[in-house]
Design an enzyme around this catalytic site. Structure first.
Site, PDB file in Angstrom:
ATOM      1  N   GLN A   1      55.496  35.917  65.723  1.00 44.20           N
ATOM      2  CA  GLN A   1      53.902  36.045  65.382  1.00 44.20           C
ATOM      3  C   GLN A   1      53.660  36.538  64.309  1.00 44.20           C
ATOM      4  O   GLN A   1      52.675  36.162  63.574  1.00 44.20           O
ATOM      5  CB  GLN A   1      53.230  36.498  66.550  1.00 44.20           C
ATOM      6  CG  GLN A   1      53.344  35.659  67.845  1.00 44.20           C
ATOM      7  CD  GLN A   1      52.795  36.235  68.976  1.00 44.20           C
ATOM      8  OE1 GLN A   1      52.090  37.496  68.958  1.00 44.20           O
ATOM      9  NE2 GLN A   1      52.725  35.566  70.190  1.00 44.20           N
TER      10      GLN A   1
ATOM     11  N   GLU B   1      42.918  38.097  29.380  1.00 44.12           N
ATOM     12  CA  GLU B   1      41.833  37.152  29.537  1.00 44.12           C
ATOM     13  C   GLU B   1      40.548  37.980  30.264  1.00 44.12           C
ATOM     14  O   GLU B   1      39.837  37.344  31.049  1.00 44.12           O
ATOM     15  CB  GLU B   1      41.969  35.801  29.932  1.00 44.12           C
ATOM     16  CG  GLU B   1      43.304  35.063  29.312  1.00 44.12           C
ATOM     17  CD  GLU B   1      43.051  34.778  28.172  1.00 44.12           C
ATOM     18  OE1 GLU B   1      42.177  35.275  27.224  1.00 44.12           O
ATOM     19  OE2 GLU B   1      44.181  34.322  27.493  1.00 44.12           O
ATOM     20  N   GLY B   2      40.463  39.189  30.191  1.00 39.62           N
ATOM     21  CA  GLY B   2      39.564  39.883  30.973  1.00 39.62           C
ATOM     22  C   GLY B   2      40.004  40.600  32.188  1.00 39.62           C
ATOM     23  O   GLY B   2      40.764  39.904  33.041  1.00 39.62           O
TER      24      GLY B   2
ATOM     25  N   GLY C   1      40.961  46.164  23.589  1.00 39.18           N
ATOM     26  CA  GLY C   1      41.198  44.943  24.479  1.00 39.18           C
ATOM     27  C   GLY C   1      40.093  44.527  25.029  1.00 39.18           C
ATOM     28  O   GLY C   1      39.293  43.495  24.635  1.00 39.18           O
TER      29      GLY C   1
END
Length: 387
Positions: free
Chosen positions: A282, A366-367, A140
């Site tokens: 908050q 893709e990396g 890969g």
């Protein structure tokens, strides 16, 4: 980005054409994708051919390419379309970016005139679906180790090997396949009807379920000499395509993040806890503020990189900065938004867990994050740490 989330007036940086493209993509996502995504994700099945034709009719396939029926739009317009489509689902954006930025771009950039004429008009219209065969079961992040090979047999090529995790593979009409040859790594345009080609679909996915993912198998696939991409030699060819796809992800991941944040704000405004809305606390506001800041920073980064791409000055390490930052922040936003919805956050009634699951894949395809860190590290130090 919704007006309430655009804290830094990103819209002022966009042209009217870019705003129009974004609006068209958002309409398609709202009207065609969102109503169906829970079912598609649950069943792990999509009407890929119907969607491709609809996306093609809207000009979204190969939209950043010129000629051959492609829209010829700029990088930011393309990125904004990716953002809106991924705000619906990462799998839907994968269909668009694999078609346009991998399969079509490879043919457009490296193909012969005959290859371009044969495939690009049909692909831009969504009448033909493409896939991109680079990743292998054992290779890969290190594509140089690929085992798929093509050998000469007279004037023909004989292709053998396999590819893995290939988006669109089982529904594709054409595959762009990268293989070892005596002349180094070369690309081939392979009609999926060619004898010896098969593409079994990968099942039991927990991520990108609204997307077709497949293995590609080549068993003595005979190809004519004209199947080779003439202008691609070595790994620079496929890596150039990957940079195109990574660029779309820089925008797309922010779409998934925005959808999670919009969902969390809407939910928290209606959820009453100890007699007041969850948004009135908050701790909730701190979470929302931090996420909105990262979302705005990510979109600003994406637009800036798009402007560099317009000028032709975008460098690979800059793409890595965008992909690493924006996907990492998107998955963090998805996880934080899930906490605001508490138990409801895991329900298919809301999109947050679907986005979070999808982004687990986007984080590594893709990396991987590690690959992009090393690309950036090499740019900073001048030293390659890949080996």
């Amino acid at each position: 980005m919704g007006a309430s989330l655009d804290l830094v007036d990103v819209d002022s940086l966009l042209t009217s054409e870019e705003v129009d493209v974004r609006a068209a993509a958002r309409r398609f996502a709202d009207e065609r994708l969102r109503p169906n995504l829970p079912e598609w994700f649950e069943s792990a099945s999509i009407p890929a051919r119907e969607l491709a034709k609809e996306l093609g009719a809207l000009g979204f396939l190969g939209m950043h390419l010129t000629g051959y029926g492609c829209a010829g739009l700029g990088p930011v317009a393309y990125g904004l379309a990716c953002l809106e489509i991924e705000a619906a689902d990462s799998g839907m954006r994968s269909l668009v970016s694999v078609q346009g930025s991998l399969a079509m771009y490879a043919i457009w950039k490296y193909g012969s005139d005959d290859q371009k004429t044969e495939w690009l008009p049909r692909m831009s219209a969504g009448e033909a679906i493409g896939c991109f065969g680079l990743t292998e079961p054992d290779f890969g992040s290190n594509p140089a180790g690929m085992r798929t090979n093509a050998r000469r047999d007279g004037d023909d090529w004989i292709l053998n090997g396999s590819k893995m995790w290939i988006t669109n593979g089982s529904v594709a009409d054409v595959a762009v396949v990268w293989a070892r040859t005596d002349d180094g790594v070369r690309g081939f345009v392979v009609p999926t009807s060619t004898p010896g080609f098969s593409a079994p679909e990968i099942k039991q996915k927990m991520s990108l379920r609204a997307s077709v993912t497949s293995e590609l198998i080549f068993d003595d696939v005979r190809l004519p000499a004209s199947a080779m991409l003439p202008e691609a030699r070595g790994l620079s060819g496929p890596l150039g395509c990957l940079n195109e796809a990574r660029f779309g992800i820089i925008f797309g991941a922010m779409g998934a993040a925005r959808d999670c944040l919009e969902t969390a704000i809407a939910y928290a405004g209606e959820r009453i806890v100890f007699d007041k809305p969850l948004t009135a606390y908050q701790l909730t506001q701190a979470k929302l503020a931090d996420m909105a800041v990262e979302l705005n920073k990510g979109i600003l980064l994406a637009v800036h990189l798009g402007r560099l791409k317009e000028k032709g000055t975008l460098r690979p390490e800059q793409v890595s900065v965008g992909k690493l930052n924006n996907v990492r922040e998107a998955i963090a936003i998805a996880r934080e938004c899930r906490t605001i919805l508490a138990a409801n956050g895991i329900s298919g009634e809301y999109p947050i867990m679907r986005h979070a699951n999808n982004l687990e894949s986007v984080l590594t395809y893709e990396g991987t994050s590690e690959v992009h860190q090393l690309v950036i590290g090499q740019a900073l130090t001048g030293e390659s740490a890949f080996r």
